[in-house]
Design an enzyme around this catalytic site. Structure first.
Site, PDB file in Angstrom:
ATOM      1  N   CYS A 122       0.733  -1.118  -0.097  1.00  0.00           N
ATOM      2  CA  CYS A 122      -0.066  -0.015  -0.060  1.00  0.00           C
ATOM      3  C   CYS A 122       0.981   1.203   0.060  1.00  0.00           C
ATOM      4  O   CYS A 122       0.542   2.274  -0.775  1.00  0.00           O
ATOM      5  CB  CYS A 122      -0.976   0.062   1.269  1.00  0.00           C
ATOM      6  SG  CYS A 122      -0.276  -0.637   2.756  1.00  0.00           S
ATOM      7  N   HIS A 237      -2.478   6.107   4.964  1.00  0.00           N
ATOM      8  CA  HIS A 237      -1.203   6.546   5.110  1.00  0.00           C
ATOM      9  C   HIS A 237      -0.758   7.525   4.584  1.00  0.00           C
ATOM     10  O   HIS A 237      -1.155   8.288   3.477  1.00  0.00           O
ATOM     11  CB  HIS A 237      -0.438   5.182   4.367  1.00  0.00           C
ATOM     12  CG  HIS A 237      -0.563   3.719   4.626  1.00  0.00           C
ATOM     13  ND1 HIS A 237      -1.119   3.517   5.883  1.00  0.00           N
ATOM     14  CD2 HIS A 237      -0.197   2.805   4.190  1.00  0.00           C
ATOM     15  CE1 HIS A 237      -1.142   2.125   6.014  1.00  0.00           C
ATOM     16  NE2 HIS A 237      -0.611   1.715   5.079  1.00  0.00           N
TER      17      HIS A 237
HETATM   18  N1  LIG Z   1      -4.894  -3.861   5.027  1.00  0.00           N
HETATM   19  C1  LIG Z   1      -4.165  -3.183   4.183  1.00  0.00           C
HETATM   20  O1  LIG Z   1      -4.019  -2.006   4.061  1.00  0.00           O
HETATM   21  C2  LIG Z   1      -3.512  -4.074   3.204  1.00  0.00           C
HETATM   22  C3  LIG Z   1      -2.915  -3.386   1.898  1.00  0.00           C
HETATM   23  C4  LIG Z   1      -2.393  -3.884   1.126  1.00  0.00           C
HETATM   24  C5  LIG Z   1      -2.304  -5.205   0.978  1.00  0.00           C
HETATM   25  N2  LIG Z   1      -2.910  -6.094   2.188  1.00  0.00           N
HETATM   26  C6  LIG Z   1      -2.437  -7.452   2.212  1.00  0.00           C
HETATM   27  O2  LIG Z   1      -3.858  -8.053   2.091  1.00  0.00           O
HETATM   28  C7  LIG Z   1      -3.907  -9.370   2.732  1.00  0.00           C
HETATM   29  C8  LIG Z   1      -5.124  -9.145   3.661  1.00  0.00           C
HETATM   30  O3  LIG Z   1      -5.028  -8.152   4.661  1.00  0.00           O
HETATM   31  P1  LIG Z   1      -6.269  -7.849   5.468  1.00  0.00           P
HETATM   32  O4  LIG Z   1      -5.662  -6.566   6.263  1.00  0.00           O
HETATM   33  O5  LIG Z   1      -7.758  -7.847   4.860  1.00  0.00           O
HETATM   34  O6  LIG Z   1      -6.136  -8.917   6.961  1.00  0.00           O
HETATM   35  P2  LIG Z   1      -7.556  -9.474   7.534  1.00  0.00           P
HETATM   36  O7  LIG Z   1      -8.342  -8.307   7.800  1.00  0.00           O
HETATM   37  O8  LIG Z   1      -6.766 -10.201   8.717  1.00  0.00           O
HETATM   38  O9  LIG Z   1      -8.276 -10.591   6.684  1.00  0.00           O
HETATM   39  C9  LIG Z   1      -7.670 -11.859   6.382  1.00  0.00           C
HETATM   40  C10 LIG Z   1      -8.677 -12.553   5.448  1.00  0.00           C
HETATM   41  O10 LIG Z   1      -8.138 -13.788   5.198  1.00  0.00           O
HETATM   42  C11 LIG Z   1      -9.160 -14.990   5.397  1.00  0.00           C
HETATM   43  N3  LIG Z   1      -8.341 -16.230   6.032  1.00  0.00           N
HETATM   44  C12 LIG Z   1      -7.496 -16.465   6.920  1.00  0.00           C
HETATM   45  N4  LIG Z   1      -7.116 -17.577   6.953  1.00  0.00           N
HETATM   46  C13 LIG Z   1      -7.926 -18.366   5.806  1.00  0.00           C
HETATM   47  C14 LIG Z   1      -7.686 -19.655   5.348  1.00  0.00           C
HETATM   48  N5  LIG Z   1      -6.930 -20.566   5.955  1.00  0.00           N
HETATM   49  N6  LIG Z   1      -8.371 -19.786   4.208  1.00  0.00           N
HETATM   50  C15 LIG Z   1      -8.958 -19.003   3.568  1.00  0.00           C
HETATM   51  N7  LIG Z   1      -8.835 -17.708   3.861  1.00  0.00           N
HETATM   52  C16 LIG Z   1      -8.369 -17.318   5.166  1.00  0.00           C
HETATM   53  C17 LIG Z   1      -9.673 -14.401   6.634  1.00  0.00           C
HETATM   54  O11 LIG Z   1     -10.887 -15.057   6.653  1.00  0.00           O
HETATM   55  P3  LIG Z   1     -11.547 -15.352   8.246  1.00  0.00           P
HETATM   56  O12 LIG Z   1     -12.292 -14.105   8.113  1.00  0.00           O
HETATM   57  O13 LIG Z   1     -12.438 -16.428   7.792  1.00  0.00           O
HETATM   58  O14 LIG Z   1     -10.582 -15.404   9.338  1.00  0.00           O
HETATM   59  C18 LIG Z   1      -9.928 -12.833   6.014  1.00  0.00           C
HETATM   60  O15 LIG Z   1     -10.967 -13.012   5.207  1.00  0.00           O
HETATM   61  C19 LIG Z   1      -2.632  -9.635   3.555  1.00  0.00           C
HETATM   62  O16 LIG Z   1      -1.627 -10.160   2.647  1.00  0.00           O
HETATM   63  C20 LIG Z   1      -1.900  -8.047   3.420  1.00  0.00           C
HETATM   64  O17 LIG Z   1      -0.357  -7.917   3.808  1.00  0.00           O
HETATM   65  C21 LIG Z   1      -3.414  -5.320   3.185  1.00  0.00           C
END
Ligand SMILES: NC(=O)c1ccc[n+]([C@@H]2O[C@H](COP(=O)([O-])OP(=O)(O)OC[C@H]3O[C@@H](n4cnc5c(N)ncnc54)[C@H](OP(=O)(O)O)[C@@H]3O)[C@@H](O)[C@H]2O)c1
Length: 338
Positions: A122, A237
């Site tokens: 990001c 950010h």
């Molecule tokens: N947040 C940001 O600003 C941002 C920006 C760029 C990139 N990212 C990247 O995007 C990704 C997700 O980030 P986030 O902030 O959205 O995280 P998050 O809120 O913790 O969400 C994680 C997601 O992954 C799912 N998940 C976890 N274990 C799983 C499994 N075994 N099988 C299938 N799905 C599973 C979770 O499902 P449940 O609800 O069922 O646990 C949830 O839908 C990361 O790689 C992060 O680095 C994030």
């Protein structure tokens, strides 16, 4: 959509709805914990499914935001099953045969995809939105950047931690011990985003900013130095960037250049208190740039303040834009085979 219940995943579904993304069927995948939950998608409810070899067949596109471990395992499986994967995790970003794409900056890299396309980090994403046009116009020798990153970049648990700690401080109660971050984040600034890998004095986030910026710009000779800090902000950010150009460019010329760049809005009248803030950008897709000024210590350096919504342009919006480009440019597997 893998990771559909998370901070980024739910934003992706919202952006797809807003942009009327053309899909006959959308299946939200998450962990076993969420299987069976329904998610509101405007005119229909979507039922969350767990990942399995049988369930992933028959898709043209798979948008991933479930973390690196899930992407490492499941992105190749979706790709083998015929889908093009757009991955938000850091798992594939620096792989040589995986394009790392910011829609407005290097969409041409999509032509070379081999089944997986990576969405940048990001902080990198919003920074290159400003650097791309400057590179094209006058070249860039070096960038020194410092980020002030919101907690939603870590996910929902970090948002909850900031809220609970802030409520405790304001209510003069005992502050809950930090669980997500190594120190209290409420009313604090942490000079650590992600982790220090063994032997490295830069964090993994700082390494991503430096490596990904060069890959997206397609220039190994651009020097990038990054310091990333976590601040007690929910979303948005902010990046202070010092940009050393090859040819001179004045602040006025830079303002005009960025004002005509797609996806960038110049907000720059500091004498009247007008400059971008994290709250201004929350919920917006544009990257806002202000405080554009000469660096008194170097005749070919400008300072910029670059603000983006980490969940939207920093993740979800770019992923959906990339998916749209793959579709309209005939780069999905079915279209290529036809
Ligand atoms: N947040 C940001 O600003 C941002 C920006 C760029 C990139 N990212 C990247 O995007 C990704 C997700 O980030 P986030 O902030 O959205 O995280 P998050 O809120 O913790 O969400 C994680 C997601 O992954 C799912 N998940 C976890 N274990 C799983 C499994 N075994 N099988 C299938 N799905 C599973 C979770 O499902 P449940 O609800 O069922 O646990 C949830 O839908 C990361 O790689 C992060 O680095 C994030």
């Amino acid at each position: 959509m893998v990771g559909a219940t998370g901070a980024v995943g739910s934003t992706i579904l919202g952006v797809m709805r807003e942009r009327a993304f053309p899909a006959d069927e959308i299946v939200p995948f998450a962990s076993e914990r969420s299987a069976g939950r329904t998610l509101d998608y405007g005119d229909r409810d979507l039922t969350v499914a767990a990942l399995s070899d049988a369930a992933i067949q028959g898709f043209d596109l798979a948008l991933f935001s479930a973390g690196s471990a899930i992407s490492a395992d499941w992105a190749p499986k979706f790709s083998d099953a015929g889908a093009v994967v757009v991955d938000n995790s850091s798992q594939w970003r620096m792989h040589e045969d995986v394009p790392l794409v910011v829609a407005e900056v290097n969409a041409q890299a999509l032509e070379d995809h081999r089944g997986i396309v990576a969405n940048p980090n990001c902080t990198t994403m919003q920074t290159v939105m400003a650097l791309g046009p400057i590179l094209q116009e006058v070249g860039i020798e070096r960038v020194i950047m410092a980020s002030y990153q919101a907690v939603s970049g870590t996910g929902q648990k970090a948002v909850d931690e900031l809220r609970r700690q802030s409520e405790a401080v304001i209510g003069a109660k005992e502050v809950p011990a930090p669980a997500v971050y190594p120190h209290q984040i409420a009313f604090n600034v942490l000079p650590q985003v992600e982790t220090f890998k063994e032997g490295d004095d830069y964090t993994t986030e700082e390494r991503k900013c430096m490596g990904e910026t060069r890959k997206i710009l397609g220039r190994d000779d651009v020097g990038v130095s990054a310091t990333c800090a976590r601040v007690p902000v929910y979303t948005g950010h902010s990046v202070a960037a010092n940009v050393q150009t090859r040819e001179p460019i004045s602040p006025d010329e830079c303002r005009a250049l960025l004002a005509s760049a797609p996806g960038v809005v110049v907000v720059d009248d500091p004498a009247n208190g007008v400059y971008p803030t994290a709250l201004d950008v929350t919920g917006r897709d544009d990257v806002l740039v202000g405080r554009i000024r000469s660096d008194p210590s170097h005749e070919r350096c400008l300072n910029l303040w670059i603000v983006g919504d980490n969940l939207r342009k920093g993740a979800a919006t770019n992923a959906v834009q990339v998916a749209e480009l793959l579709n309209v440019r005939g780069l999905l597997r079915a279209a290529r085979a036809a």
